[in-house]
Design an enzyme around this catalytic site. Sequence first.
Site, short mmCIF file in Angstrom:
data_model
loop_
_atom_site.label_atom_id
_atom_site.label_comp_id
_atom_site.label_asym_id
_atom_site.label_seq_id
_atom_site.Cartn_x
_atom_site.Cartn_y
_atom_site.Cartn_z
N PHE A 39 35.32 -21.52 27.45
CA PHE A 39 34.56 -21.76 28.46
C PHE A 39 34.99 -22.14 29.55
O PHE A 39 36.10 -22.92 29.83
CB PHE A 39 33.97 -22.62 27.67
CG PHE A 39 32.91 -21.88 26.88
CD1 PHE A 39 31.77 -21.53 27.14
CD2 PHE A 39 32.78 -22.55 25.40
CE1 PHE A 39 31.01 -21.12 25.84
CE2 PHE A 39 32.66 -21.68 24.63
CZ PHE A 39 31.24 -21.16 25.10
N VAL A 77 36.36 -25.58 25.68
CA VAL A 77 35.80 -25.88 26.68
C VAL A 77 37.27 -26.36 27.80
O VAL A 77 38.28 -27.21 27.47
CB VAL A 77 34.91 -27.10 26.83
CG1 VAL A 77 33.98 -27.23 28.37
CG2 VAL A 77 33.67 -27.24 26.41
N CYS A 78 37.50 -25.40 29.18
CA CYS A 78 38.29 -25.95 29.40
C CYS A 78 38.43 -27.46 30.58
O CYS A 78 37.67 -28.28 31.09
CB CYS A 78 38.96 -24.91 31.51
SG CYS A 78 39.88 -25.69 32.23
N VAL A 79 39.33 -28.31 30.15
CA VAL A 79 39.46 -30.10 30.02
C VAL A 79 38.88 -30.02 32.33
O VAL A 79 38.45 -30.25 32.54
CB VAL A 79 40.47 -30.03 29.96
CG1 VAL A 79 41.92 -29.89 30.03
CG2 VAL A 79 40.95 -32.04 30.03
N GLY A 82 36.18 -28.51 33.26
CA GLY A 82 35.01 -29.83 32.74
C GLY A 82 34.71 -30.74 33.63
O GLY A 82 33.53 -31.11 34.14
#
Lengths: 119, 133
Positions: A39, A77-79, A82
């Site tokens: 994501f 989820v991309c840090v 995010g």
Amino acid sequence: MKIGIMVSEGPYNHQASDTAYLFARNAIEKGHSVPRVFFYHDGVNNSTKLTQPPQDDRNVVNRWSKLAEDHGVDLVVCVAAGMRRGITDDILAPGFRISGLGQLVEAGIQCDRLVTFGD
Amino acid sequence: MSDMMDDMDEGGEGVVKKFMFVNRKAPHGTIYALEGLEVVLISAAFDQDVSMVFVDDGVYELIKGVNTKGIEVKDFSKTYRALEGYDIEKLYVEKASMDARGLTEDDLIVDVTVLDSAEMANLMAEQDVVISY
């Protein structure tokens, strides 16, 4: 076939995450594997358990969680994306985890196909 | 980590794939160009065969003289000049996209290879992974 997926749009605002989910579920039903969904961009908003859609609508977030539970799909989820959007470990729905962009590149390397959903 | 991920980890070492990042959007207005560039920089750490292409409004990502003061957002245009330091040297621009916007190579901040649409299509067809935004 091993199929990696990238979702680049938020839920409800855009059909991309619906289409990505339906694609993933149907690919698995057809006997393919979907090891990872990554994501990115506003797609990170698919991961928050704070989401509360009206009861007569689909729950996009819970649907992803169920896909992870039933089929072991790794929901990443991309840090960086995010953090920009307030997505932290505290609010992740079940099955999601936060990690780096390397996980997207790795999916591209290790899967037979990388299919992207978004504008 | 699921069983499927264990499965995915098999045989991944040493694989070099052709990755293409397709930039289609103006640098500002949406975040796609900025976050897209972040993926490209990360991909450099994986020793893959990386190329970037710029089509449609994506050609605006490379124009000289960007000044974002008026819209109060980060100007990341200089990052494209740093790509060479990451060994990302295959930059392609579609001629029709430049022509449609009145741009030439002289307007761009980096050295690029200009391709016509058919050449661009052939290049895309050669890729293993295409990530587009």
